[in-house]
Design an enzyme around this catalytic site. Structure first.
Site, PDB file in Angstrom:
ATOM      1  CD1 TRP A 336      46.392  46.913  35.481  1.00 24.00           C
ATOM      2  CD2 TRP A 336      45.924  44.878  34.676  1.00 24.00           C
ATOM      3  NE1 TRP A 336      46.620  46.939  34.131  1.00 24.00           N
ATOM      4  CE2 TRP A 336      46.350  45.701  33.605  1.00 24.00           C
ATOM      5  CE3 TRP A 336      45.582  43.553  34.403  1.00 24.00           C
ATOM      6  CZ2 TRP A 336      46.431  45.235  32.294  1.00 24.00           C
ATOM      7  CZ3 TRP A 336      45.656  43.100  33.091  1.00 24.00           C
ATOM      8  CH2 TRP A 336      46.092  43.937  32.063  1.00 24.00           C
ATOM      9  CG  HIS A 337      43.472  40.576  35.893  1.00 14.58           C
ATOM     10  ND1 HIS A 337      44.654  40.690  36.581  1.00 14.58           N
ATOM     11  CD2 HIS A 337      43.732  39.864  34.783  1.00 14.58           C
ATOM     12  CE1 HIS A 337      45.596  40.057  35.898  1.00 14.58           C
ATOM     13  NE2 HIS A 337      45.063  39.550  34.798  1.00 14.58           N
ATOM     14  N   GLY A 338      40.185  43.858  36.915  1.00 17.68           N
ATOM     15  CA  GLY A 338      38.799  44.293  36.838  1.00 17.68           C
ATOM     16  C   GLY A 338      38.363  44.923  38.144  1.00 17.68           C
TER      17      GLY A 338
END
Lengths: 481, 371
Positions: A336-338
């Site tokens: 989700w963060h990247g």
């Protein structure tokens, strides 16, 4: 010749309108508040919707259609799910699946398609052309919000919203649109329909917004400059202590950047009559990784807990499934963060540590003095940030090597960085703990307490303006998400 | 009560500044920063979609913000309060001296040396001298804040003297300047050197280029400004630092000059007085940067010099002009035509390449020597 490592991609990106910017503070915000408060009550939601869309258009005019599409899809799905929920559960489930599918498809297409294509090209002989679409601002946040809406309607937690304007407002509400907190529909359902204005709420909003602004402009940006200088050097040319100092600076930068932004969102929310959930509770004072994640980006970990971990069975289906679930949830949190392997690795790293803590770690930790528990957590967290910043794996490997002694201990440049940043680091260290809050409570004279608050608010606003007028360096860490 | 005051403070500061900014008349040019200021961008749908409207608006707001000097000065103060020793890439040195934070060397340096070598090989017989001038950070390391980065001049010169073709003469004025460092040979608030610094380097260059330099006594020294705030000042924003003064050396012997810069009308002076009332007073020398500047003097000795340079040359040209019939200054950042052709056309007899050393190491326009 020094190798210049690429700037981490999460810093670059099409700029949306950042709260900590002159156009926002001295054009958009005063105008938005003015228009909002002169609108008749019946039109306030509509006004705020238009203001929010304008806010979004500032950075991404084209993707407004994506945002509205996303809102329309979930609006309709919500109605469908509610219609069939009691009578034909099968159809309700179908509608829910469809809603989740559309949300994930949108998210996947815009955020992860390139990553997938790159990996396919890398591991096979295919030569698929990448799309290279810019990441729509806030997509990771608003798709998660609308998914929580559909699921909650399905679960019967909330009734479906029938007014399309109210629903569109929920999806596009500008204070939390681009960087969270992830506000569930349930949380602000009532406020979406009836908001009451009171001076106390607005005044809290001013205080929280200003503190967030100071965190971002005065601490995150300034310590970010130190990290920027560190990461611009090839990591094998750094000294041991410079590498530690650099990642420490990043640790503060990312916390003050992200929590400052959440504070600004919460503060703005209050100014418009909304109560958003708290997103950070002094995460660096935690004594274990488990506790850290109860304090860090609370709305995200809560989302994964309620909509992924528990539906997967959580910890109630035996050891094997517990570890499988941890693996899935933390892999997803990382991703989700990247869209990059290092973020997945970063998530799995925490998954692994949490599994360890669940198994034996927490019991072991309780036996050692609190001081060492803090050291343990800070060490874990610092290491995690090295993974987080290492989109280039070679960078990470060399950085770790330098940190653990494969380099000279220090040099004069480290000394320079140390004494020119030590005061900022001390201020940041205190600001990252509840020390001030505790002291403030002990002041019994309310006049003194209030005066201190006014001074702080004035000081932060004036100093932040000075830094923003001067500063060309105002990157925003969270556009990547 | 507490609540209301919070709100009033917010409205006063945010609302007040917003209104003040809105009412304020936009400026066209900042004397302080020596550059034109961004204007309110024209709005078009295309510009909004490709993002240029947004970024132009942001630049506009930063450029035109009310009381900008106050805000930037306040930021500099705040930085100094938390022990920062630099602001916007400028060190706050001792003795009210501002110094430039040096950049790391890049591959450009070796490329630039190679461009000179290639040029020399193609122009055998054309006597070429290279002089790379240190900057103030190399002369006054003791004024730097503790542990700050030191200058790169020696590192650059080591590479240059090793790589540069032996046919090319190399003049390193560092030692000459070091001996005179107690005199004001550099500006404290600007990245340039003073006329005095240029004078000592001129003597070193004269020796190498085989002409007899004039001595100190041959000049009348005249102060033309005592209010020069240079580029370092504009970046560092420490408003407590006093201004520099500018002196010029006028030869006692009568010499006439004709200066023709680009398409501008011919001047009969090496100096452009109009810049003394502006911010960028260093442009007083030769009227600032031009692609091509030709100086004809009343010295009729048939010597015609090609001078490939950056702005450091502007302070030394007034000395050189007393020894050459013509000096042709080409600034490769703006002059991109063939140099070889230029030499042939104007029958130039010798060449000097003069830059400050960090600029030489990083400038990517020296490439034009090839053409």
């Amino acid at each position: 010749m020094p190798v210049v490592y690429p700037h981490p991609k999460f810093i670059i990106g099409r700029d949306g309108m950042v709260f900590s910017s002159l156009p926002f503070l001295f054009y958009f915000l005063p105008l938005a508040l003015f228009i909002y408060y002169i609108s008749p009550n019946k039109l306030k939601n509509f006004t705020l919707l238009v203001v929010s869309l304008l806010f979004y258009a500032w950075g991404e005019p084209i993707y407004i259609f994506l945002l509205l599409f996303s809102a329309a899809v979930d609006y309709l799905h919500g109605l469908l799910i509610e219609k069939y929920r009691k009578t034909t559960p099968f159809k309700a489930k179908l509608a829910l699946t469809s809603s989740i599918f559309v949300n994930l498809a949108v998210l996947f297409f815009f955020k992860y398609a390139n990553f997938l294509v790159d990996n396919i090209n890398h591991f096979t002989n295919f030569q698929i052309e990448a799309l290279d679409l810019p990441l729509p601002i806030g997509i990771s946040f608003y798709t998660f919000q609308t998914m929580s809406y559909s699921i909650d309607v399905y679960r019967g937690v909330v009734p479906a919203q029938r007014n399309p304007i109210t629903f569109a407002l929920y999806v596009s509400l500008f204070p939390q649109l681009i960087a969270g907190p992830i506000v569930r529909y349930e949380t602000i359902e009532k406020e979406l329909m009836h908001r009451k204005w009171n001076a106390e709420q607005f005044s809290d909003g001013v205080r929280i917004f200003t503190i967030g602004l100071g965190k971002k402009v005065l601490l995150a940006n300034t310590l970010g400059a130190l990290w920027n200088e560190t990461q611009a050097m090839p990591p094998n040319e750094l000294t041991v202590l410079a590498a530690w100092l650099g990642i420490l600076a990043f640790m503060f930068q990312i916390y003050f950047d992200f929590s400052g932004y959440s504070d600004m969102a919460i503060g703005l929310g209050k100014m418009f009559g909304f109560t958003f959930p708290i997103n950070f509770r002094y995460p660096y004072i935690a004594k274990s990784a488990t506790e850290f994640w109860r304090r860090w980006h609370i709305t995200l970990s809560g989302w994964f807990r309620d909509y992924l971990y528990i539906p997967l069975g959580g910890n109630r289906k035996g050891q094997w499934k517990l570890y499988r679930n941890l693996f899935i949830v933390w892999g997803a949190t990382g991703l989700w963060h990247g869209a990059s392997w290092n973020f997945i690795l970063w998530g799995l790293y925490f998954g692994l540590i949490l599994a360890f803590e669940k198994a034996i770690g927490l019991k072991l930790l309780q036996r050692i003095p609190a001081f060492f528990q803090h050291i343990y957590l800070l060490f874990i967290v610092l290491m995690s940030w090295v993974l987080f910043v290492s989109e280039d794996m070679n960078f990470g490997i060399h950085y770790f090597k330098t940190m653990f002694g494969f380099a000279p201990l220090w040099d004069q440049h480290f000394m320079y960085q140390l004494y020119t940043n030590i005061i900022l680091i001390l201020i940041a260290s205190v600001a990252a703990t509840p020390l001030w809050r505790i002291t403030d409570r002990k002041i019994t004279n309310s006049m003194i307490r209030n005066s201190i608050e006014w001074l702080i608010i004035t000081g932060i606003l004036i100093l932040s303006t000075a830094y923003l007028v001067d500063e060309s360096f105002n990157p925003f860490l969270y556009f990547r998400f | 009560m507490k609540k209301i005051i919070n709100i009033i403070l917010f409205i006063l500061l945010i609302g007040g500044l917003s209104i003040a900014n809105f009412m304020k008349k936009d400026g066209a040019f900042s004397e302080f920063e020596n550059r034109p200021l961004a204007q309110f961008p024209k709005f078009t749908i295309e510009k909004l979609i490709d993002g240029s409207f947004t970024s132009q608006f942001e630049t506009y707001m930063t450029d035109q913000f009310i009381g900008k000097t106050f805000w930037t000065g306040l930021k500099a103060k705040a930085e100094q309060t938390v022990l920062k020793q630099e602001n916007n890439g400028v060190y706050f040195g001792k003795e009210n001296m501002l110094l430039e934070k040096p950049e790391e060397l890049s591959t450009q340096l070796k490329k630039n040396i190679d461009f000179i070598n290639q040029f020399q090989e193609k122009n055998q017989g054309f006597q070429l001298t290279v002089s790379l001038v240190p900057t103030s950070i190399d002369l006054y390391p003791e004024n730097l804040p503790p542990y700050a980065k030191t200058g790169k001049h020696m590192e650059i010169m080591k590479i240059v003297s090793h790589e540069l073709n032996e046919q090319v003469q190399l003049v390193d004025p560092l030692e000459h300047l070091k001996q005179k460092k107690d005199e004001p040979i550099y500006f404290r608030t600007d990245h340039h050197w003073t006329t005095l610094g240029a004078f000592y380097t001129y003597q070193a260059i004269a020796e190498a280029m085989d002409f007899t330099a004039y001595q100190f006594e041959d000049f009348a020294i005249e102060q033309v400004s005592d209010s020069f705030y240079g580029t370092f000042y504009a970046k560092g924003n420490d408003h407590a630092i006093p201004p520099d003064h500018i002196d010029i050396f006028k030869p006692k012997k009568e010499v006439d000059y004709e200066v023709k810069a680009d398409q501008k009308p011919i001047l009969n002076s090496l100096y452009d007085d109009s810049f003394l009332s502006k911010r960028d007073q260093y442009a007083y020398f030769l009227g600032g940067n031009h692609a091509k500047t030709i100086i004809q003097s009343s010295v009729h000795n048939g010597k015609k010099l090609l001078l490939i340079k950056d702005s450091y040359a502007h302070a030394i040209v007034p000395f050189l002009a007393n020894h050459f019939e013509e000096i042709h200054l080409l600034d490769l950042r703006y002059y991109n035509a063939s140099i070889q052709q230029y030499i042939d056309e104007h029958e130039l007899t010798e060449g000097l390449i003069l830059y400050n050393s960090p600029n030489f190491a990083n400038d990517n326009s020296i490439l034009y020597l090839k053409y």
